[in-house]
Design a protein around this motif. Structure first.
Motif, PDB file in Angstrom:
ATOM      1  N   HIS A   1       0.828  -1.201   0.000  1.00 25.69           N
ATOM      2  CA  HIS A   1       0.000   0.000   0.000  1.00 25.69           C
ATOM      3  C   HIS A   1       0.865   1.255   0.000  1.00 25.69           C
ATOM      4  CE1 HIS A   1      -3.450  -2.598   0.894  1.00 25.69           C
ATOM      5  NE2 HIS A   1      -2.683  -3.179   1.808  1.00 25.69           N
ATOM      6  N   HIS A   2       1.317   1.672  -1.156  1.00 23.43           N
ATOM      7  CA  HIS A   2       2.029   2.948  -1.316  1.00 23.43           C
ATOM      8  C   HIS A   2       3.135   3.102  -0.277  1.00 23.43           C
ATOM      9  CE1 HIS A   2      -0.822   4.367  -4.336  1.00 23.43           C
ATOM     10  NE2 HIS A   2      -1.796   3.912  -3.561  1.00 23.43           N
ATOM     11  N   ILE A   3       4.015   2.108  -0.218  1.00 24.24           N
ATOM     12  CA  ILE A   3       5.106   2.172   0.755  1.00 24.24           C
ATOM     13  C   ILE A   3       6.296   2.922   0.175  1.00 24.24           C
ATOM     14  CG2 ILE A   3       4.362   0.008   1.852  1.00 24.24           C
ATOM     15  CD1 ILE A   3       6.718  -1.375   0.455  1.00 24.24           C
ATOM     16  N   SER A   4       7.045   3.554   1.048  1.00 22.13           N
ATOM     17  CA  SER A   4       8.244   4.284   0.638  1.00 22.13           C
ATOM     18  C   SER A   4       9.328   4.096   1.687  1.00 22.13           C
ATOM     19  CB  SER A   4       7.943   5.784   0.468  1.00 22.13           C
ATOM     20  OG  SER A   4       6.955   6.007  -0.514  1.00 22.13           O
ATOM     21  N   PHE A   5      10.540   3.843   1.244  1.00 25.29           N
ATOM     22  CA  PHE A   5      11.681   3.792   2.143  1.00 25.29           C
ATOM     23  C   PHE A   5      12.954   3.869   1.300  1.00 25.29           C
ATOM     24  CE2 PHE A   5      10.743  -0.605   1.080  1.00 25.29           C
ATOM     25  CZ  PHE A   5      11.990  -1.162   0.806  1.00 25.29           C
ATOM     26  N   ASN A   6      14.018   4.292   1.975  1.00 29.16           N
ATOM     27  CA  ASN A   6      15.315   4.421   1.318  1.00 29.16           C
ATOM     28  C   ASN A   6      16.324   3.496   1.980  1.00 29.16           C
ATOM     29  OD1 ASN A   6      14.096   6.414  -0.158  1.00 29.16           O
ATOM     30  ND2 ASN A   6      15.129   8.129   0.875  1.00 29.16           N
ATOM     31  N   VAL A   7      17.176   2.888   1.177  1.00 30.98           N
ATOM     32  CA  VAL A   7      18.276   2.076   1.681  1.00 30.98           C
ATOM     33  C   VAL A   7      19.564   2.670   1.128  1.00 30.98           C
ATOM     34  CG1 VAL A   7      19.343  -0.200   1.742  1.00 30.98           C
ATOM     35  CG2 VAL A   7      16.847  -0.004   1.792  1.00 30.98           C
ATOM     36  N   ASN A   8      20.445   3.034   2.012  1.00 29.22           N
ATOM     37  CA  ASN A   8      21.702   3.625   1.576  1.00 29.22           C
ATOM     38  C   ASN A   8      22.634   2.555   1.020  1.00 29.22           C
ATOM     39  OD1 ASN A   8      20.859   6.176   2.556  1.00 29.22           O
ATOM     40  ND2 ASN A   8      21.513   5.591   4.625  1.00 29.22           N
ATOM     41  N   GLY A   9      23.566   2.972   0.205  1.00 26.28           N
ATOM     42  CA  GLY A   9      24.542   2.047  -0.324  1.00 26.28           C
ATOM     43  C   GLY A   9      25.346   1.398   0.794  1.00 26.28           C
ATOM     44  N   GLN A  10      25.597   0.083   0.637  1.00 28.68           N
ATOM     45  CA  GLN A  10      26.382  -0.711   1.585  1.00 28.68           C
ATOM     46  C   GLN A  10      25.688  -0.892   2.936  1.00 28.68           C
ATOM     47  OE1 GLN A  10      30.326   0.929   1.863  1.00 28.68           O
ATOM     48  NE2 GLN A  10      30.504   1.215  -0.365  1.00 28.68           N
ATOM     49  N   GLU A  11      24.408  -0.545   3.013  1.00 34.70           N
ATOM     50  CA  GLU A  11      23.669  -0.694   4.263  1.00 34.70           C
ATOM     51  C   GLU A  11      23.126  -2.115   4.359  1.00 34.70           C
ATOM     52  OE1 GLU A  11      20.607   2.093   6.886  1.00 34.70           O
ATOM     53  OE2 GLU A  11      20.534   2.151   4.692  1.00 34.70           O
ATOM     54  N   LYS A  12      23.026  -2.609   5.607  1.00 38.76           N
ATOM     55  CA  LYS A  12      22.499  -3.943   5.870  1.00 38.76           C
ATOM     56  C   LYS A  12      21.122  -3.797   6.509  1.00 38.76           C
ATOM     57  CE  LYS A  12      26.575  -5.420   4.646  1.00 38.76           C
ATOM     58  NZ  LYS A  12      27.105  -4.093   4.293  1.00 38.76           N
ATOM     59  N   ILE A  13      20.097  -4.304   5.804  1.00 36.95           N
ATOM     60  CA  ILE A  13      18.711  -4.129   6.239  1.00 36.95           C
ATOM     61  C   ILE A  13      18.092  -5.486   6.514  1.00 36.95           C
ATOM     62  CG2 ILE A  13      16.440  -3.196   5.629  1.00 36.95           C
ATOM     63  CD1 ILE A  13      18.608  -1.075   5.915  1.00 36.95           C
ATOM     64  N   GLY A  14      17.448  -5.616   7.659  1.00 37.16           N
ATOM     65  CA  GLY A  14      16.699  -6.827   7.974  1.00 37.16           C
ATOM     66  C   GLY A  14      15.218  -6.606   7.740  1.00 37.16           C
ATOM     67  N   LEU A  15      14.551  -7.534   7.050  1.00 41.12           N
ATOM     68  CA  LEU A  15      13.108  -7.461   6.801  1.00 41.12           C
ATOM     69  C   LEU A  15      12.424  -8.500   7.676  1.00 41.12           C
ATOM     70  CD1 LEU A  15      14.349  -6.160   4.180  1.00 41.12           C
ATOM     71  CD2 LEU A  15      12.309  -6.962   2.976  1.00 41.12           C
ATOM     72  N   VAL A  16      11.536  -8.045   8.562  1.00 36.48           N
ATOM     73  CA  VAL A  16      10.826  -8.954   9.459  1.00 36.48           C
ATOM     74  C   VAL A  16       9.343  -8.638   9.406  1.00 36.48           C
ATOM     75  CG1 VAL A  16      12.819  -9.252  10.980  1.00 36.48           C
ATOM     76  CG2 VAL A  16      11.171  -7.440  11.453  1.00 36.48           C
TER      77      VAL A  16
ATOM     78  N   ARG B   1      19.763  -1.421   9.958  1.00 35.93           N
ATOM     79  CA  ARG B   1      18.376  -1.052  10.260  1.00 35.93           C
ATOM     80  C   ARG B   1      17.474  -2.269  10.070  1.00 35.93           C
ATOM     81  NH1 ARG B   1      16.675   4.245   7.041  1.00 35.93           N
ATOM     82  NH2 ARG B   1      18.023   3.380   5.407  1.00 35.93           N
ATOM     83  N   ILE B   2      16.306  -2.183  10.707  1.00 40.98           N
ATOM     84  CA  ILE B   2      15.296  -3.242  10.614  1.00 40.98           C
ATOM     85  C   ILE B   2      14.028  -2.631  10.026  1.00 40.98           C
ATOM     86  CG2 ILE B   2      13.886  -4.928  11.853  1.00 40.98           C
ATOM     87  CD1 ILE B   2      16.822  -5.619  11.900  1.00 40.98           C
TER      88      ILE B   2
ATOM     89  N   ASP C   1      13.967   1.404  11.561  1.00 40.22           N
ATOM     90  CA  ASP C   1      14.956   2.095  12.387  1.00 40.22           C
ATOM     91  C   ASP C   1      16.066   1.115  12.723  1.00 40.22           C
ATOM     92  OD1 ASP C   1      16.216   4.064  13.830  1.00 40.22           O
ATOM     93  OD2 ASP C   1      14.446   4.580  15.037  1.00 40.22           O
ATOM     94  N   SER C   2      17.032   1.598  13.471  1.00 40.15           N
ATOM     95  CA  SER C   2      18.127   0.728  13.883  1.00 40.15           C
ATOM     96  C   SER C   2      17.624  -0.304  14.874  1.00 40.15           C
ATOM     97  CB  SER C   2      19.239   1.558  14.520  1.00 40.15           C
ATOM     98  OG  SER C   2      18.795   2.096  15.756  1.00 40.15           O
ATOM     99  N   PRO C   3      18.267  -1.484  14.940  1.00 45.37           N
ATOM    100  CA  PRO C   3      17.821  -2.513  15.889  1.00 45.37           C
ATOM    101  C   PRO C   3      17.791  -2.010  17.336  1.00 45.37           C
ATOM    102  CG  PRO C   3      19.373  -3.441  14.329  1.00 45.37           C
ATOM    103  CD  PRO C   3      19.369  -1.964  14.094  1.00 45.37           C
ATOM    104  N   TYR C   4      18.776  -1.233  17.718  1.00 50.41           N
ATOM    105  CA  TYR C   4      18.816  -0.770  19.106  1.00 50.41           C
ATOM    106  C   TYR C   4      17.648   0.156  19.403  1.00 50.41           C
ATOM    107  CZ  TYR C   4      20.266   1.342  23.446  1.00 50.41           C
ATOM    108  OH  TYR C   4      20.279   1.794  24.740  1.00 50.41           O
TER     109      TYR C   4
END
Length: 1453
Positions: free
Chosen positions: A1211-1226, A1408-1409, A1421-1424
């Motif tokens: 549903h019309h989602i938006s987000f940015n992932v920076n280069g070399q960033e590690k993202i977890g999808l849960v 980030r997660i 946001d970040s895991p912490y």
């Protein structure tokens, strides 16, 4: 003076009486030991009108006729006894006949008194033979009436006439008496062959109802067909064939079909004798014309023509029966036997995948033990069923030629000797000269055929492997490489096919040249050496015999070729030192590092010794409920309880069709976690006392795993059952388990009760290695509805836990989830995999056009037309020149000028024998050359067509979207690439050649007959109308049946493929018998159209043959009418063509239908040329070579829906992932994680918004460029047959040192400082050090964890800037997982990583997660920051994981 009745009028009836009497006595004796009726369980209470059906009226009529005949002949005997003075045979013959008829009277009385339908039928058959013989004898007496009878002896004349009338009437009544009433089985009518009359049986009239139905109905389906006769049903065939196990295949086929084969032998011998009866009458007729005095009587001529008619009809009836038992019964029966036996062996086959692939070149195509070969791939075994059984079946069609061929040759040589004397032996010696050439050509053909079959096996194996791993191919953008790989295999196959065609052309040359060479040498010796005159009677009779010999040689050679086509050290991971005793009724645990042999131990408990396999969660294409029930009765209470404890309730709420949702082949529409839970539910629902579970927690999140452990494994429904669990979650299971086994490197390291191991201190290191723990989710339950109030708008395609499975089907309505209430089904379950489409009506002209244009342009077909017409013209010239030669030998008689055939005056002039012989040799030589050129020219074009068509279809299939593979069974696709292309390659060209040849022969024959006798034009029109009616009726029925036959093969192959893939599950649940029964049903479904195709062929053949016999008869009558204008040469020319016409018209229609059915393969393959395609592979301008250079991902207002009329999934989602960033999808099941992954690879296109990678919109990038620049490591790792090197470096792009380094990085081989790599020990060779270590089909000779690590190593080699990890370490033990995560940090430091994970520990140290729920981004946001916020959804997820403190500490670093 009394009438002289010869012995020939009486003896046949005496013989038939004696033989039938003895036969009845023998059958009665045998019947006392083996009495048989149709089994009641096969015809249960379903015989219609049993009380109403009766043959009493017919039996009474036969009884009355026998009484009259007995009385009449007794009266005649008494009358003669009174008037004859001498006791001789003429006087007592009426008494002998009276005794014979008294025998018939006795049989008639017995028939009336019997209740057994079978015995009444047997006795009626004997009466039919008796009455028919009596009819022939009395007809002979009538024919001789004027020659032997005095006009004054009226009594004897009336007796002969009455005898004939009574015999004919009785014979007609007996032959039309049905065996019984219509039979129904399970509410469906059985084929009328089971209960029809003898007349309907020999004329195949039982097929007429079916043919008319097919002609009148717009659509014609399997429901319109009657069931097969009981003897042809798969159950009967399987039971008969399995009794012969333990013997050679050929012996088994002979024993199981001994009754049919014996009958074929008898019919073959009869047909061999009858084959030359028409030729005998032809010779006598031509001799009569040649020697008839002027104005002489034509009576003898009419008798010869009538004899020609009767002998031809008898021959065709005999051949019709022979072909019925060969094609309809034996062919269908042997195919059913072989298919059922192959499947049965497959069910007993150990699903073994050793680490060395054996040499597959030693193929024995007639040995069913290949099925049990441990290394036989799914493609190879499927090929055994799809092609090889057809080869053996084809041999069954023609094997009798090996019996009647030599016999016919012997009789033919005898006839030739009577005509030509020693000259024929000189000619036949030419056959001996050609034998070595034939033998050598046959050897070369056999070698080529073997290579062709091996090449075909290899190609189909590659196709099967491609289809099984199509997702991996598309994710890695390997389509072009795989296409080239398969086309290379196809190139090798076409090369062998070309060689095959070369040797077939050589056989054509030998088969055509040998009889002609025999004729030339025979005529040469007859005329030049013996100085005999070549008369028309001798010439044309010899030519007819030579044509018969040619046909026999063709049939023998064809049978020989069919026979040739039909009859053609491993390093294992072994469990050692096993000595275990699992406690009955308790929970036991098997643990150990990745690749240690846990699954192998579990398989050994199932009896699958030496198996190396993955998870035990096979699924068949059916609803979820059917997969859970797995053939057991539906118990609603137990079923609902199982669904609840296996955590499937919420999944069913998400599915619009609930548990009736179709899951596709191999459960393709389910996520990994859902597949596992459905498999678990199947085990729990079963009544099995022992449940074996392989790593059931790996694909589910922590709180689901806790529910499965406490509510399922420890719940009341599993109480008292022996549960053996392979798991890495040892710590969570210890408190509730009784027994533990630790495995490492194929050895039992530790085993014993938990209490014993704890007291001895052995548990400590095991717990250190397996640290994960599950906790009760109810302590901190998550209420997702509080986070997002929006209702889920989804479909059951989007229910994937974390799998990158494509979304295959979509809901049509919005479903509002309410956990407290069950979902109300708002529509009937939709079908994911539709029934295979089947065309109706004639094959469309565009199909013919596309095939012909693929063969060549207009010039190609003009040359083909010239060759075909020229070949037929040469054949006519050959016969015409014989006519000229024979007339010249007969004092060079000329033909009157009013005849339509005018002979040049130069030809009429007398010439010596050399003149005629040399021209005859020239014509026949040209005929051979041009005749062979026909096949060679079309073969040349067909190879080009096969190549083009295959390239087109392969490209279309490979570039099809994933949805196509989700909704199309693998068996259906394999059917196109195996049987259909085998038809296009090997059958279509031959059918086209034969059709064109027969059309030209038929038209030219009618033209020649009409030119010689003008009256034939009227007969030709009448017969043409009849042929058109018969042909139209037959063509539509045969066409639809053949299409049904093609379509019915796909379910057979799909069921077979599913069984091979899920054989472990089938045997583990004891479902082999049920699957065998399902297979027998599918074999019957496939056999029915095949059976009725052959039955309609027989109907057409018998009607055309009998009708064509009258063509020959009328041709002879017209010759007699024009006897003053036609000499023996023209008569021979006319009749020789008329005798060929009998077969030409049949084969013209048959070959047209067979050609159309062969084009049905082109039509079916062509359907795949219009399937939907993915986005273009390449879009210009292409992205820069360095793209993506940083790996930055921008998702802008992304909305994804699976069809325009469906609600969005994202549903019309938006987000940015920076280069070399590690993202977890849960996120929870159905949240949209996999949809984001699919969108990133463009497997689904956005309905709004866009995705940018390094500022380039991916919709402007071709899918090949996009997918080759990013990498996925899937949860379900797929490997291909080959070696470790070929799997990691599929297309030879890297050095061995680079490949070995990637294996070190994933800890499959040790580095210098890492001596504890997972597959390494002092006594076990590390298989991964050798890059040539074989990988079996699907990589099943490695564990699931090892396959995941190999896929990870493959990703390392690609060095992509963006990497998507989809539960890539789910099946790896925790220690290795931790080391892999450390490796990812270092090796993928320069990469952007998106990781979908259930193990929160896997992503807790990511940058980030991204938390997703119901198509919306909840938190990012970040895991912490997320774990520190007690109100966050991620915080609660961490609490439910059982590792909150550890996760908090890791997030804080």
């Amino acid at each position: 003076m009394s009438i002289k009745i010869e012995i020939a009028d009486t003896l046949p009836l005496v013989i038939i009486t004696a033989v039938s009497s003895i036969s009845i006595i023998l059958q009665a004796i045998q019947n006392r030991r083996h009495y048989f009726e149709i089994p009641s369980h096969e015809v249960p209470d379903d015989i219609v009108d049993n009380e109403r059906f009766s043959t009493v009226k017919r039996d009474v009529a036969k009884l009355g006729i026998t009484i009259l005949q007995t009385g009449l002949l007794t009266f005649l005997f008494c009358w003669r006894f009174k008037h004859e003075n001498n006791l001789n045979f003429d006087m007592i013959s009426p008494g002998i006949l009276a005794i014979c008829w008294f025998y018939a009277l006795t049989i008639s009385i017995i028939t009336l008194s019997l209740k057994s339908r079978r015995w009444r039928w047997i006795l009626n058959a004997y009466l039919t033979a008796f009455f028919f013989t009596s009819s022939l004898c009395s007809l002979l007496a009538i024919i001789k009436l004027n020659d032997f009878y005095k006009m004054g002896e009226i009594i004897e004349k009336l007796t002969v006439v009455c005898n004939f009338i009574f015999s004919v009437v009785a014979a007609w009544i007996a032959i039309t008496t049905p065996m019984g009433p219509p039979i129904f089985q399970n509410g469906r009518s059985v084929c009328a062959i089971e209960y029809c009359s003898i007349w309907h049986f020999i004329t195949f009239a039982s097929a007429y109802k079916l043919i008319v139905k097919a002609y009148k109905q717009k659509t014609f389906n399997d429901d319109d067909l009657d069931l097969l006769p009981f003897a042809c049903q798969a159950k009967s065939l399987y039971n008969a064939f399995k009794k012969t196990r333990g013997n050679k295949l050929l012996y088994r086929i002979l024993v199981a079909n001994k009754r049919v084969i014996s009958l074929q032998l008898l019919l073959a011998i009869m047909s061999s004798v009858l084959y030359y009866a028409p030729i005998f009458f032809l010779y006598r007729f031509l001799s009569f014309i040649q020697t008839r005095p002027e104005n002489g009587s034509l009576k003898i001529g009419y008798i010869y023509i009538f004899g020609l008619l009767v002998s031809t009809i008898l021959l065709r009836l005999t051949l019709g029966q022979n072909w019925y038992w060969s094609c309809t019964v034996l062919f269908v029966g042997v195919k059913g036997m072989l298919n059922s036996e192959i499947y049965s062996k497959s069910l007993r086959r150990i699903d073994s995948h050793v680490s060395t692939v054996k040499d597959k070149s030693n193929k024995s195509e007639d040995n069913l033990d290949d099925v049990n070969d441990d290394n036989s791939s799914v493609g190879k075994v499927t090929n055994l069923m799809s092609i090889d059984t057809n080869r053996i079946g084809d041999l069954c069609l023609s094997w009798t030629f090996a019996i009647d061929g030599p016999l016919e040759l012997t009789i033919g040589v005898y006839f030739l000797y009577q005509l030509l004397g020693v000259s024929c032996l000189i000619g036949l010696s030419a056959m001996i000269i050609t034998l070595p050439i034939n033998h050598q050509t046959a050897k070369l053909f056999a070698i080529t055929q073997d290579k062709l079959m091996n090449a075909r096996d290899h190609r189909i194996g590659l196709i099967n492997e491609l289809l099984q791993g199509i997702r991996m191919v598309k994710f890695f953008s390997w389509e072009k490489n795989w296409e080239n790989k398969i086309l290379e295999a196809r190139k090798i196959e076409l090369k062998q096919l070309r060689n095959n065609f070369v040797y077939l052309s050589m056989f054509d040359l030998l088969w055509m040249a040998t009889p002609i060479l025999v004729a030339i040498l025979s005529f040469l010796f007859f005329t030049k050496i013996q100085n005999n005159e070549l008369t028309a009677a001798i010439a044309f009779t010899s030519i007819v015999i030579f044509n018969v010999l040619r046909s026999i040689l063709n049939d023998l050679s064809g049978t020989f070729m069919d026979g040739l086509q039909a009859l053609e050290n491993s390093d294992e991971f072994i469990m050692r030192d096993l000595d275990l005793e699992f406690p009955v009724g308790e929970l036991s645990i098997i643990c150990g590092p990745t690749g240690s042999g846990k699954t192998l131990l579990l398989m050994s408990l199932l009896g699958e010794t030496n198996i190396i396999s993955g998870k035990i969660n096979s699924h068949v294409n059916a609803s979820i409920r059917d997969n859970i029930l797995f053939g057991l009765p539906y118990n609603e209470s137990r079923y609902n309880q199982v669904i609840k404890i296996c955590a499937l309730e919420k999944d069913f709420q998400i599915f619009e069709d609930g548990d009736m949702t179709e899951i596709g082949e191999r459960g393709i529409t389910l996520s990994g976690g859902q597949k596992m839970r459905v498999a678990l539910a199947r085990s729990v629902y079963s009544r099995a006392k022992h449940i074996y579970m392989d790593d059931i927690f790996s694909a589910v999140d922590a709180h689901t795993a806790w529910q499965l452990l406490n509510e399922c494994l420890l719940g009341p429904i599993m109480k008292g059952r022996t549960r053996i669990l392979v798991t890495h979650h040892v710590k969570s299971c210890l408190a509730v388990a009784t027994y533990l086994v630790a495995v490492d490197n194929g050895k039992i390291v530790t085993s014993g009760t938990i209490l014993e191991l704890r007291n001895s201190g052995i548990l400590a290191p095991i717990l250190d290695y397996n640290q994960s723990e599950l906790v009760n989710p109810t302590e901190n339950a998550i209420d997702a509805s509080k986070v997002s109030e929006q209702s889920i708008l989804t479909d059951f395609g989007h229910i994937n836990d974390s799998s990158t499975t494509s979304d295959a089907t979509h809901v049509e309505n919005t479903i509002h989830i309410n956990d407290s209430q069950p979902i109300k089904k708002i529509s009937k379950p939709r079908v994911l995999i539709e029934d295979e489409a089947r065309q109706t009506g004639m094959v469309k002209l565009k199909i013919y056009r596309s095939y012909f244009l693929a063969n060549g342009n207009i010039l190609y077909w003009l040359i083909a037309a010239v060759i075909f017409i020229g070949a037929r013209g040469m054949q006519i010239m050959e016969t015409w020149w014989l006519k000229v030669w024979s007339n010249a030998s007969n004092n060079n008689e000329t033909i009157q000028q009013d005849n339509l055939i005018m002979i040049d005056s130069d030809i009429d002039e007398p010439h010596n024998t050399d003149y005629y012989l040399n021209i005859y040799v020239l014509i026949t030589s040209l005929s051979i050359i041009v005749g062979v050129s026909r096949s060679v020219w079309l073969y040349y074009g067909s190879l080009r067509t096969s190549k083009k068509l295959y390239q087109t279809i392969l490209h279309q299939v490979i570039r099809a979207p994933l949805r196509f593979f989700d909704t199309t069974p693998v068996g259906r696709i394999l059917n196109r690439f195996s049987k259909d292309f085998e038809t296009i390659d090997s059958t279509l060209t031959g059918e086209l050649t034969h059709f064109l040849v027969n059309v030209l022969m038929m038209l030219s024959t009618m033209a020649v007959l009409t030119v010689i006798t003008k009256e034939f034009l009227v007969a030709a029109i009448l017969f043409g109308i009849l042929y058109t009616i018969f042909g139209a009726l037959y063509a539509k029925a045969s066409r639809e049946l053949k299409r049904m036959d093609s379509v019915s093969r796909s379910p057979l192959y799909s069921h077979f493929t599913e069984t091979l893939i899920g054989i472990t599950t089938i045997k583990a649940f004891g479902a082999s018998k049920r699957f065998m029964q399902d297979m027998l049903i599918k074999i019957d479904y496939n056999s029915r159209p095949s059976y009725y195709v052959w039955l309609t062929n027989r109907w057409l053949s018998i009607h055309f043959n009998i009708t064509s016999s009258f063509v020959l008869f009328l041709a002879g009558i017209f010759i007699l009418w024009n006897i003053d204008h036609i000499d023996a040469g023209l008569a021979g020319l006319s009749l020789s063509f008329a005798m060929q016409f009998t077969q030409q018209i049949v084969w013209t229609v048959r070959k047209y239908t067979l050609l159309e059915m062969s084009f049905n393969a082109v039509e079916r393959v062509g359907e795949f040329s219009v399937i939907p395609q993915e986005a273009p592979a390449i879009i210009e301008p292409r992205p820069p070579a360095c793209w993506p250079h940083s790996g930055a991902i921008i998702v802008q207002n992304l909305e994804v829906r699976y069809a325009l009329d469906l609600e969005p999934v994202l549903h019309h989602i938006s987000f940015n992932v920076n280069g070399q960033e590690k993202i977890g999808l849960v996120g929870r099941t159905g949240s949209g994680k996999s949809t984001i992954a699919l969108s990133l690879f463009r497997f689904v296109e956005p309905s709004d918004g866009k995705i940018l990678i390094d500022e380039i919109d991916i919709s402007s990038v071709g899918v090949e460029d996009l997918r080759s620049r990013i990498t996925i490591i899937p949860q379900d790792p797929i490997l291909f047959t080959g070696t470790i090197r070929s799997n990691l470096d599929t297309f030879s792009q890297y050095e061995d040192s680079e490949i070995l380094e990637s294996l070190r990085r994933v800890h499959l081989i040790p580095s210098e400082e890492d001596v504890d790599a997972i597959i390494f020990s002092e006594d076990k060779i590390n298989l991964f050090k050798n890059l040539d270590t074989p990988v079996s089909e699907g990589g099943k000779n490695f564990s699931q964890g090892q396959r995941q690590l190999l896929c990870l190593a493959r990703a390392l080699l690609r060095s992509s800037k963006i990497i998507l990890m989809d539960e890539a370490t789910a099946s790896i033990d925790f220690a290795i997982d931790e080391r892999i995560q450390k490796m990812i940090k270092t090796e993928f430091a320069e990469c952007t990583v998106l990781c979908i994970a259930h193990r929160l520990r896997t992503v807790i140290d990511y940058d980030r997660i991204l938390v997703i729920d119901r198509g919306n981004i909840i938190e990012f946001d970040s895991p912490y920051n997320l774990i520190a916020d007690s109100n966050s959804l991620f915080y609660r997820m961490c609490q439910n994981s059982g590792e909150f403190d550890l996760l908090m500490s890791l997030a804080s670093k």
